[in-house]
Design a protein around this motif. Structure first.
Motif, PDB file in Angstrom:
ATOM      1  N   UNK A 158       1.036  -1.087   0.187  1.00  0.00           N
ATOM      2  CA  UNK A 158      -0.252  -0.049   0.299  1.00  0.00           C
ATOM      3  C   UNK A 158       0.738   1.184   0.047  1.00  0.00           C
ATOM      4  N   UNK A 159       0.045   2.415   0.020  1.00  0.00           N
ATOM      5  CA  UNK A 159       1.067   3.778  -0.145  1.00  0.00           C
ATOM      6  C   UNK A 159       0.384   4.737  -1.201  1.00  0.00           C
TER       7      UNK A 159
ATOM      8  N   UNK B  33      -7.747   5.196  -0.600  1.00  0.00           N
ATOM      9  CA  UNK B  33      -7.068   3.624  -0.616  1.00  0.00           C
ATOM     10  C   UNK B  33      -6.332   3.562   1.214  1.00  0.00           C
ATOM     11  N   UNK B  34      -5.180   4.355   0.484  1.00  0.00           N
ATOM     12  CA  UNK B  34      -4.129   4.447   1.650  1.00  0.00           C
ATOM     13  C   UNK B  34      -4.560   4.532   3.363  1.00  0.00           C
ATOM     14  N   UNK B  35      -5.253   5.335   3.320  1.00  0.00           N
ATOM     15  CA  UNK B  35      -5.930   5.950   4.502  1.00  0.00           C
ATOM     16  C   UNK B  35      -6.705   4.411   5.750  1.00  0.00           C
TER      17      UNK B  35
ATOM     18  N   UNK C 196       3.394  -2.827   4.646  1.00  0.00           N
ATOM     19  CA  UNK C 196       4.684  -2.651   3.286  1.00  0.00           C
ATOM     20  C   UNK C 196       3.997  -1.650   1.846  1.00  0.00           C
ATOM     21  N   UNK C 197       5.099  -0.594   2.191  1.00  0.00           N
ATOM     22  CA  UNK C 197       4.921   0.278   2.281  1.00  0.00           C
ATOM     23  C   UNK C 197       5.717   1.088   0.752  1.00  0.00           C
ATOM     24  N   UNK C 198       4.581   1.285  -0.470  1.00  0.00           N
ATOM     25  CA  UNK C 198       5.237   1.621  -1.993  1.00  0.00           C
ATOM     26  C   UNK C 198       5.150   3.180  -1.836  1.00  0.00           C
ATOM     27  N   UNK C 199       6.507   3.655  -2.022  1.00  0.00           N
ATOM     28  CA  UNK C 199       6.378   5.830  -2.133  1.00  0.00           C
ATOM     29  C   UNK C 199       7.223   5.810  -3.197  1.00  0.00           C
TER      30      UNK C 199
ATOM     31  N   UNK D  44       0.308  10.569   7.345  1.00  0.00           N
ATOM     32  CA  UNK D  44      -0.537   9.477   7.272  1.00  0.00           C
ATOM     33  C   UNK D  44       0.252   8.849   8.728  1.00  0.00           C
ATOM     34  N   UNK D  45       1.490   8.519   8.736  1.00  0.00           N
ATOM     35  CA  UNK D  45       1.924   7.532   9.744  1.00  0.00           C
ATOM     36  C   UNK D  45       1.342   8.095  11.087  1.00  0.00           C
ATOM     37  N   UNK D  46       2.029   9.514  11.164  1.00  0.00           N
ATOM     38  CA  UNK D  46       1.858  10.051  12.031  1.00  0.00           C
ATOM     39  C   UNK D  46       0.555  10.270  12.702  1.00  0.00           C
TER      40      UNK D  46
END
Ligand SMILES: [Zn+2]
Length: 253
Positions: A93-94, A110-112, A126-129, A139-141
């Motif tokens: 995701x990402x 979709x990411x959130x 697992x992040x695709x950025x 978003x991660x914070x």
């Protein structure tokens, strides 16, 4: 023993010789391969491939480059599959602001939503950025997932430090085997070793030493040697530490 933390072994590129590829990877010392999903239509194949090959473990998720075809009900299916199959992570995701004509709002939706599922299910991600490091960090914070891997890491040192602070590991693979990738090679050489994990992203990102050929998890040992060379340490230390890092972040025993 090495862990390939990101390999699309389910991809069509491996349909003709997947048994042989899996066997060669295993023989080369790649004991665990994480196979991430990218779209709902592919979840079953990811699960089937992981059932067939010892050491292959699934992750499930909707990739930012596949959100155009995604529907909100895919998130319901994702939740169901997670409860049924307990994948090792939510991924891949990402956010990808590099693809032409990307729909930022759709990607962020979709990411959130998938970050929320990761929090609910207490799973790493697992992040695709691409071109979106700071937005992903924001978003991660906000959502506070347990941990995860920034796959094929390509941000700055400062961004790397922010991911590490949030409990993330950074995935390094074929891209660092190119001499011209000076910025990435400096990061690979200088970031704390306990924040790094190895990956091939096969069949994509072929390492320099195979030219334009199809990438394969069997090349992970040579990627580990590249990292060892860049850091001036032994391949054994790279193998031991990155394997321990991958186990810790993915919750593998
Ligand atoms: Zn991938």
């Amino acid at each position: 023993m090495l862990i390939d933390t990101h390999c699309h072994l389910n991809a069509a590129e491996f349909d003709a010789d997947r048994d042989e590829v899996a066997a060669r990877a295993r023989a080369a010392g790649v004991g665990v391969i994480v196979v991430p999903g990218v779209e709902r239509a592919g979840f079953e194949k990811v699960l089937a491939v992981c059932q067939r090959y010892p050491g292959c473990i699934p992750a499930l998720g909707i990739h930012p480059m596949y959100v155009d075809n995604a529907r909100p009900e895919d998130l319901t299916v994702l939740r169901e599959r997670i409860v049924q199959h307990r994948p090792v992570a939510i991924g891949e995701i990402g956010l990808d602001f590099f693809v032409p004509g990307y729909d930022r709002e759709r990607q962020e939706f979709y990411f959130s939503e998938q970050l929320k599922i990761a929090v609910e299910c207490d799973l790493p991600v697992l992040l695709h950025i691409r071109r979106a490091q700071d937005t992903v960090l924001k978003f991660l914070r906000q959502f506070r997932v347990r941990s995860g891997i920034a796959h094929a890491f390509n941000g700055s040192r400062q961004q790397a430090d922010e991911f590490i602070k949030l409990g993330f590991k950074l995935g390094f693979g074929g891209a660092m085997t190119y001499d011209r990738a000076t910025k990435l090679r400096t990061l690979a050489a200088t970031l704390p070793l306990d924040s790094l994990v190895l990956e091939t992203d096969a069949p994509d990102i072929p390492p320099a030493f195979i030219g334009k050929a199809r990438n394969s998890p069997e090349y992970l040992p040579r990627i580990a040697e590249t990292l060892a060379g860049l850091r001036g340490i032994g391949a054994e230390e790279v193998a031991e530490t990155t394997t321990a890092n991958a186990r810790a972040v993915l919750g593998l025993i």
